[in-house]
Design a protein around this motif. Sequence first.
Motif, PDB file in Angstrom:
ATOM      1  N   GLY A   1       0.780  -1.240   0.000  1.00  0.00           N
ATOM      2  CA  GLY A   1       0.000   0.000   0.000  1.00  0.00           C
ATOM      3  C   GLY A   1       0.806   1.281   0.000  1.00  0.00           C
ATOM      4  O   GLY A   1       0.335   2.305   0.499  1.00  0.00           O
ATOM      5  N   GLN A   2       2.019   1.247  -0.553  1.00  0.00           N
ATOM      6  CA  GLN A   2       2.857   2.452  -0.601  1.00  0.00           C
ATOM      7  C   GLN A   2       2.887   3.009  -2.021  1.00  0.00           C
ATOM      8  O   GLN A   2       2.699   2.279  -2.995  1.00  0.00           O
ATOM      9  N   PHE A   3       3.163   4.318  -2.126  1.00  0.00           N
ATOM     10  CA  PHE A   3       3.210   4.948  -3.443  1.00  0.00           C
ATOM     11  C   PHE A   3       4.276   4.323  -4.346  1.00  0.00           C
ATOM     12  O   PHE A   3       4.073   4.189  -5.549  1.00  0.00           O
ATOM     13  N   GLU A   4       5.410   3.934  -3.764  1.00  0.00           N
ATOM     14  CA  GLU A   4       6.480   3.345  -4.583  1.00  0.00           C
ATOM     15  C   GLU A   4       6.063   2.008  -5.200  1.00  0.00           C
ATOM     16  O   GLU A   4       6.635   1.570  -6.193  1.00  0.00           O
ATOM     17  N   ASP A   5       5.036   1.394  -4.626  1.00  0.00           N
ATOM     18  CA  ASP A   5       4.536   0.136  -5.182  1.00  0.00           C
ATOM     19  C   ASP A   5       3.794   0.345  -6.501  1.00  0.00           C
ATOM     20  O   ASP A   5       3.541  -0.616  -7.239  1.00  0.00           O
TER      21      ASP A   5
ATOM     22  N   LEU B   1       3.870  -0.013 -12.270  1.00  0.00           N
ATOM     23  CA  LEU B   1       2.674   0.112 -13.111  1.00  0.00           C
ATOM     24  C   LEU B   1       2.739   1.297 -14.085  1.00  0.00           C
ATOM     25  O   LEU B   1       1.873   1.418 -14.941  1.00  0.00           O
ATOM     26  N   ILE B   2       3.756   2.147 -13.950  1.00  0.00           N
ATOM     27  CA  ILE B   2       3.813   3.351 -14.793  1.00  0.00           C
ATOM     28  C   ILE B   2       3.789   3.025 -16.285  1.00  0.00           C
ATOM     29  O   ILE B   2       2.995   3.606 -17.027  1.00  0.00           O
ATOM     30  N   PRO B   3       4.614   2.081 -16.793  1.00  0.00           N
ATOM     31  CA  PRO B   3       4.539   1.772 -18.237  1.00  0.00           C
ATOM     32  C   PRO B   3       3.172   1.220 -18.652  1.00  0.00           C
ATOM     33  O   PRO B   3       2.652   1.571 -19.710  1.00  0.00           O
ATOM     34  N   VAL B   4       2.600   0.351 -17.813  1.00  0.00           N
ATOM     35  CA  VAL B   4       1.285  -0.232 -18.125  1.00  0.00           C
ATOM     36  C   VAL B   4       0.226   0.871 -18.140  1.00  0.00           C
ATOM     37  O   VAL B   4      -0.624   0.923 -19.035  1.00  0.00           O
TER      38      VAL B   4
END
Length: 196
Positions: free
Chosen positions: A32-36, A40-43
């Motif tokens: 549940g952290q932002f770095e997780d 997903l950025i490319p997707v």
Amino acid sequence: MMTKGRLEAFTDGVLAIIITIMVLELKVPHEGQFEDLKPLIPVFGSYVLSFVYIAIYWNNHHHMFQTVKHVSGNILWANINLLFWLSLIPFVSGWMGENHFSTATVFLYGVILLAAAIAYFVLQNLIIKSHGKDSILAKALGKDLKGKVSPILYVIGIIGAFFSVWISGTMFVLVAVIWLIPDSRIEKTLKKEYNQ
């Protein structure tokens, strides 16, 4: 002659399913952290671009069919052909995002975009053929500069994938921007026709 209602309803349904399939590619992280969210950025990037493309096709299809009075068997099959190519966008979009925009994935994404553009061009021309050269659609499109430039940019993007995926990305985003700019040709022509 057949009415256009069922064709439009079917097309709307298929495009809604395509968008739903694309969003399902965005897998929820287990933490549940932002770095997780970083992986997903490319997707997410490929999803946004593909969503914009589907929205552009839906919008333009809707406007184009405002000019249609009847549909033939050829128009029905041309519309199915367009939907076939658009239905492949979730696959190539997901593949591209999962593999961080590798050459092969970007190349295939461009091929599918080009095939969809050609299918749309065929559909558009069959409608003009069916309704005549003096039809509302024929008048509205005129020289259709956007329609002629887009395939050229797609081809540059497809070939560019072998040199730099940034070339491809730039071309694909550029085509989307060209079509995102509101195109009022059909609306203006419809107003003129109905105000006469």
